[in-house]
Every structure is written in structure tokens, then in C-alpha cells.
Design an enzyme around this catalytic site. Structure first.
Site, PDB file in Angstrom:
ATOM      1  N   CYS A   1     185.145  18.193  92.890  1.00  0.00           N
ATOM      2  CA  CYS A   1     184.973  18.866  91.652  1.00  0.00           C
ATOM      3  C   CYS A   1     185.234  20.400  91.913  1.00  0.00           C
ATOM      4  CB  CYS A   1     182.932  17.728  91.836  1.00  0.00           C
ATOM      5  SG  CYS A   1     181.732  19.636  89.835  1.00  0.00           S
ATOM      6  N   HIS A   2     183.906  21.760  90.945  1.00  0.00           N
ATOM      7  CA  HIS A   2     184.284  22.600  91.195  1.00  0.00           C
ATOM      8  C   HIS A   2     183.300  23.818  91.534  1.00  0.00           C
ATOM      9  CE1 HIS A   2     187.048  24.102  88.388  1.00  0.00           C
ATOM     10  NE2 HIS A   2     187.310  22.673  87.424  1.00  0.00           N
ATOM     11  N   THR A   3     181.871  22.474  92.062  1.00  0.00           N
ATOM     12  CA  THR A   3     180.992  23.061  93.021  1.00  0.00           C
ATOM     13  C   THR A   3     181.608  23.065  94.575  1.00  0.00           C
ATOM     14  OG1 THR A   3     179.830  21.991  91.278  1.00  0.00           O
ATOM     15  CG2 THR A   3     177.763  22.687  93.184  1.00  0.00           C
TER      16      THR A   3
ATOM     17  N   HIS B   1     180.250  15.124  96.369  1.00  0.00           N
ATOM     18  CA  HIS B   1     179.392  15.054  95.363  1.00  0.00           C
ATOM     19  C   HIS B   1     179.254  14.010  93.927  1.00  0.00           C
ATOM     20  CE1 HIS B   1     180.415  18.932  93.627  1.00  0.00           C
ATOM     21  NE2 HIS B   1     179.611  17.693  92.393  1.00  0.00           N
ATOM     22  N   GLU B   2     181.098  13.352  94.116  1.00  0.00           N
ATOM     23  CA  GLU B   2     181.156  12.446  92.961  1.00  0.00           C
ATOM     24  C   GLU B   2     181.767  11.286  93.486  1.00  0.00           C
ATOM     25  OE1 GLU B   2     182.569  15.274  88.944  1.00  0.00           O
ATOM     26  OE2 GLU B   2     184.224  13.720  89.689  1.00  0.00           O
TER      27      GLU B   2
ATOM     28  N   CYS C   1     163.261   9.209  90.979  1.00  0.00           N
ATOM     29  CA  CYS C   1     162.403   8.378  91.810  1.00  0.00           C
ATOM     30  C   CYS C   1     161.769   7.536  91.163  1.00  0.00           C
ATOM     31  CB  CYS C   1     161.953   9.306  92.546  1.00  0.00           C
ATOM     32  SG  CYS C   1     160.398  10.237  90.988  1.00  0.00           S
TER      33      CYS C   1
ATOM     34  N   CYS D   1     157.568  10.645  89.347  1.00  0.00           N
ATOM     35  CA  CYS D   1     156.953  11.942  89.392  1.00  0.00           C
ATOM     36  C   CYS D   1     157.230  12.197  87.959  1.00  0.00           C
ATOM     37  CB  CYS D   1     158.290  13.213  90.031  1.00  0.00           C
ATOM     38  SG  CYS D   1     159.801  13.255  88.916  1.00  0.00           S
TER      39      CYS D   1
ATOM     40  N   CYS E   1     160.327  12.572  85.672  1.00  0.00           N
ATOM     41  CA  CYS E   1     160.646  11.399  85.849  1.00  0.00           C
ATOM     42  C   CYS E   1     160.380  10.237  84.650  1.00  0.00           C
ATOM     43  CB  CYS E   1     160.445  10.565  87.363  1.00  0.00           C
ATOM     44  SG  CYS E   1     162.574  10.872  88.270  1.00  0.00           S
TER      45      CYS E   1
ATOM     46  N   CYS F   1     164.151  15.566  88.202  1.00  0.00           N
ATOM     47  CA  CYS F   1     163.496  14.345  89.110  1.00  0.00           C
ATOM     48  C   CYS F   1     162.798  15.389  90.233  1.00  0.00           C
ATOM     49  CB  CYS F   1     164.461  13.267  89.833  1.00  0.00           C
ATOM     50  SG  CYS F   1     162.759  12.826  91.302  1.00  0.00           S
TER      51      CYS F   1
ATOM     52  N   ARG G   1     163.548  17.305  95.925  1.00  0.00           N
ATOM     53  CA  ARG G   1     164.684  18.945  96.104  1.00  0.00           C
ATOM     54  C   ARG G   1     164.256  19.697  96.879  1.00  0.00           C
ATOM     55  NH1 ARG G   1     165.676  19.378  89.952  1.00  0.00           N
ATOM     56  NH2 ARG G   1     165.875  21.834  90.511  1.00  0.00           N
TER      57      ARG G   1
ATOM     58  N   CYS H   1     179.570  12.924  87.840  1.00  0.00           N
ATOM     59  CA  CYS H   1     178.909  14.927  88.056  1.00  0.00           C
ATOM     60  C   CYS H   1     180.119  14.860  86.592  1.00  0.00           C
ATOM     61  CB  CYS H   1     179.636  15.218  89.101  1.00  0.00           C
ATOM     62  SG  CYS H   1     179.727  17.055  88.661  1.00  0.00           S
TER      63      CYS H   1
ATOM     64  N   ARG I   1     190.726  16.254  87.211  1.00  0.00           N
ATOM     65  CA  ARG I   1     190.456  15.571  88.441  1.00  0.00           C
ATOM     66  C   ARG I   1     191.485  14.968  89.512  1.00  0.00           C
ATOM     67  NH1 ARG I   1     186.513  18.346  87.821  1.00  0.00           N
ATOM     68  NH2 ARG I   1     184.486  17.930  88.296  1.00  0.00           N
TER      69      ARG I   1
HETATM   70  N1  NAD Z   1     175.372  21.489  84.445  1.00  0.00           N
HETATM   71  C1  NAD Z   1     176.022  20.555  85.643  1.00  0.00           C
HETATM   72  O1  NAD Z   1     175.073  20.009  85.004  1.00  0.00           O
HETATM   73  C2  NAD Z   1     177.162  20.285  85.618  1.00  0.00           C
HETATM   74  C3  NAD Z   1     177.610  19.687  86.587  1.00  0.00           C
HETATM   75  C4  NAD Z   1     179.195  19.760  86.664  1.00  0.00           C
HETATM   76  C5  NAD Z   1     180.262  20.589  86.642  1.00  0.00           C
HETATM   77  N2  NAD Z   1     178.809  22.139  85.212  1.00  0.00           N
HETATM   78  C6  NAD Z   1     179.804  23.026  85.259  1.00  0.00           C
HETATM   79  O2  NAD Z   1     180.503  22.721  83.893  1.00  0.00           O
HETATM   80  C7  NAD Z   1     181.070  24.349  83.922  1.00  0.00           C
HETATM   81  C8  NAD Z   1     182.731  23.597  82.865  1.00  0.00           C
HETATM   82  O3  NAD Z   1     182.917  22.736  84.028  1.00  0.00           O
HETATM   83  P1  NAD Z   1     185.208  21.816  84.241  1.00  0.00           P
HETATM   84  O4  NAD Z   1     184.509  20.809  85.372  1.00  0.00           O
HETATM   85  O5  NAD Z   1     185.329  20.377  83.119  1.00  0.00           O
HETATM   86  O6  NAD Z   1     186.482  23.242  84.508  1.00  0.00           O
HETATM   87  P2  NAD Z   1     187.631  23.501  84.315  1.00  0.00           P
HETATM   88  O7  NAD Z   1     187.639  24.606  84.892  1.00  0.00           O
HETATM   89  O8  NAD Z   1     187.715  22.200  84.288  1.00  0.00           O
HETATM   90  O9  NAD Z   1     186.970  23.240  83.092  1.00  0.00           O
HETATM   91  C9  NAD Z   1     186.374  24.880  81.954  1.00  0.00           C
HETATM   92  C10 NAD Z   1     187.902  24.942  80.777  1.00  0.00           C
HETATM   93  O10 NAD Z   1     187.575  26.420  79.917  1.00  0.00           O
HETATM   94  C11 NAD Z   1     188.761  27.019  79.481  1.00  0.00           C
HETATM   95  N3  NAD Z   1     188.017  27.465  78.389  1.00  0.00           N
HETATM   96  C12 NAD Z   1     188.397  29.047  79.840  1.00  0.00           C
HETATM   97  N4  NAD Z   1     188.483  30.468  79.238  1.00  0.00           N
HETATM   98  C13 NAD Z   1     187.663  30.027  77.832  1.00  0.00           C
HETATM   99  C14 NAD Z   1     187.470  30.259  76.755  1.00  0.00           C
HETATM  100  N5  NAD Z   1     187.372  31.781  77.090  1.00  0.00           N
HETATM  101  N6  NAD Z   1     186.764  29.568  75.077  1.00  0.00           N
HETATM  102  C15 NAD Z   1     187.197  28.624  75.529  1.00  0.00           C
HETATM  103  N7  NAD Z   1     187.374  27.836  76.353  1.00  0.00           N
HETATM  104  C16 NAD Z   1     187.677  28.601  77.469  1.00  0.00           C
HETATM  105  C17 NAD Z   1     189.911  26.447  80.581  1.00  0.00           C
HETATM  106  O11 NAD Z   1     191.148  27.104  80.302  1.00  0.00           O
HETATM  107  C18 NAD Z   1     188.728  25.149  81.607  1.00  0.00           C
HETATM  108  O12 NAD Z   1     189.857  23.835  80.324  1.00  0.00           O
HETATM  109  C19 NAD Z   1     181.541  24.787  84.892  1.00  0.00           C
HETATM  110  O13 NAD Z   1     180.308  25.823  84.708  1.00  0.00           O
HETATM  111  C20 NAD Z   1     180.706  23.905  85.774  1.00  0.00           C
HETATM  112  O14 NAD Z   1     180.634  24.986  87.478  1.00  0.00           O
HETATM  113  C21 NAD Z   1     177.915  21.880  85.112  1.00  0.00           C
HETATM  114 ZN    ZN Z   2     180.676  18.301  90.232  1.00  0.00          ZN
HETATM  115 ZN    ZN Z   3     161.972  11.551  89.900  1.00  0.00          ZN
END
Ligand code: NAD
Ligand code: ZN
Ligand code: ZN
Length: 368
Positions: free
Chosen positions: A40-42, A62-63, A92, A95, A98, A106, A110, A169, A362
Site C-alpha cells: 500500500c501507499h502508506t 499493514h495489509e 477494543c 473505549c 468504540c 479506537c 494509539r 486497508c 494492488r
Molecule cells: N483514509 C484512510 O484511512 C486511507 C487508507 C488508505 C489509503 N488512503 C489514501 O487514499 C488515497 C488513495 O489511495 P489509493 O491506494 O487508491 O491511491 P492510488 O494512487 O492508487 O489512486 C489515486 C488515483 O487518483 C487519480 N488521480 C490523480 N489526479 C487526479 C485528478 N486530478 N482527478 C481525479 N483523479 C486523479 C490517479 O490517477 C489514481 O488512479 C491516498 O491518498 C492514500 O494515502 C487513505
Molecule cells: Zn494502507
Molecule cells: Zn476502543
């Protein structure tokens, strides 16, 4: 025990796959043998050094999904042989958060999790007696992991673990943003910005909620085609007129629900401005860069638009990840198209390269 794991030694350098030591689970902890783990990106964000709260050495990942091997004292909800999905966002069940249906954040572990420790403030990972830190409380780029019981979701043992791991994730984040954060109403119009793992999950979540129209916006034609497979009814290639085009498509008003899944603050702004006057709800799932801010003209809000953030899709992991996997097993969620590449643990850095090249949705590491 000895096991192989991908260690972040130095920011900006490839992960190093090597043998490390893993201690037995202590009270409230569980030993899991991993079968599969998404990249994943993270993970990449931390490995690159861009995340100011990152630390090294640490075992990333983490996935994860796997099978319980052993449980420590006082573990009541899991037994050896159970199939589990790892949760960076634990539950949990005790809390104040939760116990409240309004949030999944949760509070139990943390602080220590953020420092790379298990809840008792120590690490089970080491090398030559020197501790290695846990990442996101999960550290699943490894053959085994020790995790708190409250951070493992027990799932249907029939579910293929290389699919189940995606629910740890990105996929649950997207599905949950539509189902639990926004609670999309039947027949409504939705716009999803971004068609990566999170955005495609949001499209699927809108479809499961019975949305009438789902507009998906991305830069990539191929990804937009994947969105169609997940239930998108309208596909838009992003350009500088994206908001105007969405307003045109919605009688000048905008959509009932918009979702941002790119992590770009400029796109977050578009998602707010594409939400309908009167009641449009914009849900932000993307993670922006450190220090970036989102600009919103207050008049957009006075005239009835609302903005919500969503961490892990608002999913209460131990209760709701198993429910989502049941819906997948019932044929309601089409997970196969998200699995683009199968890798071994030794190929973990290739997973990062594929992600940077936007090759596939993925990559999943298989352990055996
Ligand atoms: N909130 C959370 O808990 C959580 C969990 C996982 C990931 N994320 C975040 O979610 C986001 C997306 O993650 P992902 O794995 O799907 O990423 P990804 O990079 O696979 O997908 C992002 C998409 O956005 C598109 N994009 C870029 N510029 C754009 C624009 N101007 N208009 C429309 N689309 C555009 C890209 O072409 C790509 O397909 C990331 O910022 C990631 O960190 C958040
Ligand atoms: Zn992730
Ligand atoms: Zn909790």
C-alpha cells in the site's frame, strides 16, 4: 523464533529482506502466520522518509491476512487455526469511541502503536538482541507477526486470504467511506474522485448502497474502465473543467455525495465544490502531504454542503471487516480485478516500483 521479514533500515533505501527474531505473544497478544499481504501507499510513504512520524529500523506492511498460530494469556476471542485480517485501526469494544456508533477511532493503543510498540510499550521484533519496531501495529511484510487481539478481525475461513488481505486497508477504506461514513442513500447521485484501490472501493460501496448514478473521475482511462466494472455509470477523464462538467451532468446542482480518493488537496477542493447545494456531503479519504491545507470558500458550506473525513472508511474493524468479507463471499463485491501482481516477500521492493508506475491496483505478497 526466527523468521524472514522486510526491514526498513534506512529511509529512501530499498527494504532489506532478512532473518529476524520474533518473541512469543504476551498477554492479550496473538501470533499470526501470514499468508498474504498487499503493498500500500502508506508503506511506500514511510519507506521513502516523507512521513515525518516514520521510524527505522522497522518491519513494514499493514495489509495482512493469515492464520492464528498461538495466543497469549487472556486472549478470549481467537484460537489457533482462526483466519484473520490485520487491523491498523483496532477495535477494543470498550473505549468511549468504540462504544459510540459515530466513530471507528479506537483510543485503546494509539500512543504506543504510533511509537512502533505493542500496547505494553515493548517490541517483539529484534535482531542480534537489538529491538526492531513494529509498523502501524501490524508489521505484515513478514512470515509471522505478533499483534494485539483487539487488532485482528476473525473472518470466514473459506475466504481466500490473498483477497481478504485487501480488506485490511484500501478496499475497506473505499467501501466504508460510502457505506459507513457517508451512508449513501438509495437512488442518489455520487461522484468519486480517483480510481485507485480506495476510489474503486468507494464506487463499489456506492453501488452496494443502491446509488442511482455513480460518476467516477480519474486521469487514467484504464482505471476508469475498472470503475465501470465496479458499478460506475459515468466516467470522466479529469481536466481543469471537472467541476463544471459535473455540475452540467447534475442539472447545475452537483451530487448528493462526493468522495475524494487521490490525496491531492486540489482534488479535495473539487470534491467539495461538486457536492450539491442544500445537502451535498463530501467525504475525504485521501491523505494529503504534511503541512498541506484545504481551501474552502465558506459560502460553499453556508449553502448547505458538508465535509467529512474518513479514516479506514469509518469501519469498526473486528465487527465490520468480517461482514464486508461475507458480502464478498456472497458475490456482492468483485475483488479479483484489484489483484494485479503476485509477489514473493523477496520481491517487496518490486511492489513499490509497480505502485510508483501505477501498474495495476494492488500487488499482493504470498508467503509460503
Ligand atoms: N483514509 C484512510 O484511512 C486511507 C487508507 C488508505 C489509503 N488512503 C489514501 O487514499 C488515497 C488513495 O489511495 P489509493 O491506494 O487508491 O491511491 P492510488 O494512487 O492508487 O489512486 C489515486 C488515483 O487518483 C487519480 N488521480 C490523480 N489526479 C487526479 C485528478 N486530478 N482527478 C481525479 N483523479 C486523479 C490517479 O490517477 C489514481 O488512479 C491516498 O491518498 C492514500 O494515502 C487513505
Ligand atoms: Zn494502507
Ligand atoms: Zn476502543
Amino acid at each position: 523464533m526466527k523468521m524472514r521479514a522486510a526491514v526498513l533500515e534506512e529511509f529512501g533505501k530499498p527494504l532489506s529482506v532478512q532473518e529476524v527474531d520474533l518473541e512469543e505473544p504476551r498477554a492479550g497478544e496473538v501470533l499470526v502466520r501470514l499468508e498474504a499481504c498487499g503493498v500500500c501507499h502508506t508503506d511506500l510513504y514511510t519507506a521513502s522518509g516523507a512521513d515525518p512520524s516514520g521510524y527505522a529500523p522497522a518491519v513494514l506492511g499493514h495489509e495482512g491476512a493469515g492464520v492464528v498460530e498461538a495466543v497469549g494469556e487472556d486472549v478470549g476471542s481467537l484460537s489457533p487455526g482462526d483466519h484473520v485480517v490485520t487491523l491498523f485501526s483496532p477495535q477494543c469494544r470498550e473505549c468511549v469511541h468504540c462504544l459510540d456508533p459515530r466513530t471507528n477511532l479506537c483510543l485503546a493503543i494509539r500512543e504506543e502503536q504510533g511509537k512502533g510498540h505493542l500496547p505494553d510499550g515493548t517490541s517483539r521484533l529484534s535482531r542480534d538482541g537489538e529491538p526492531i519496531r513494529h509498523f502501524m501495529g501490524t508489521s505484515t511484510f513478514a512470515e509471522y507477526t505478533v499483534m494485539p487481539e483487539i487488532a485482528l478481525a476473525r473472518i470466514d475461513p473459506e475466504a481466500p486470504l490473498d483477497r481478504a488481505c485487501l480488506f485490511a486497508c484500501g478496499l475497506s477504506t473505499g467501501l466504508g467511506a460510502a457505506m459507513y461514513t457517508a451512508k449513501v442513500a438509495q437512488g442518489s447521485t455520487c461522484v468519486v474522485f480517483g480510481a485507485g484501490m480506495v476510489g474503486l472501493g468507494a464506487v463499489a460501496g456506492c453501488a452496494l448502497q443502491g446509488a442511482g448514478r455513480i460518476i467516477c473521475v480519474d486521469l487514467s482511462e484504464g482505471r476508469l474502465e475498472m470503475a465501470r466494472e465496479q458499478g460506475a455509470t459515468d466516467l470522466l477523464e479529469a481536466d481543469e473543467n471537472t467541476v463544471e462538467r459535473i455540475l452540467e451532468m447534475t442539472g447545475g446542482f452537483g451530487a448528493d455525495y462526493t468522495f475524494e480518493a487521490t490525496g491531492l488537496v486540489g482534488v479535495m477542493q473539487q470534491a467539495v465544490e461538486s457536492a450539491r447545494m442544500g445537502w451535498g456531503l463530501c467525504t475525504i479519504a485521501g491523505v494529503a502531504g504534511k503541512g498541506e491545507t484545504l481551501d474552502i470558500i465558506p459560502r460553499w458550506l453556508i449553502t448547505g454542503r458538508r465535509v467529512a473525513g474518513s479514516s479506514f472508511g469509518g469501519v469498526k474493524g473486528r465487527d465490520q471487516v468480517p461482514e464486508l468479507i461475507d458480502r464478498y463471499m456472497a458475490g456482492e463485491i468483485n475483488v479479483d480485478p484489484f489483484l494485479s501482481h503476485e509477489l514473493t516477500l523477496d520481491e517487496v521492493n518490486r511492489g513499490f516500483e509497480l505502485m510508483e508506475a501505477q501498474d495495476g491496483i494492488r500487488s499482493v505478497i504470498h508467503f509460503n
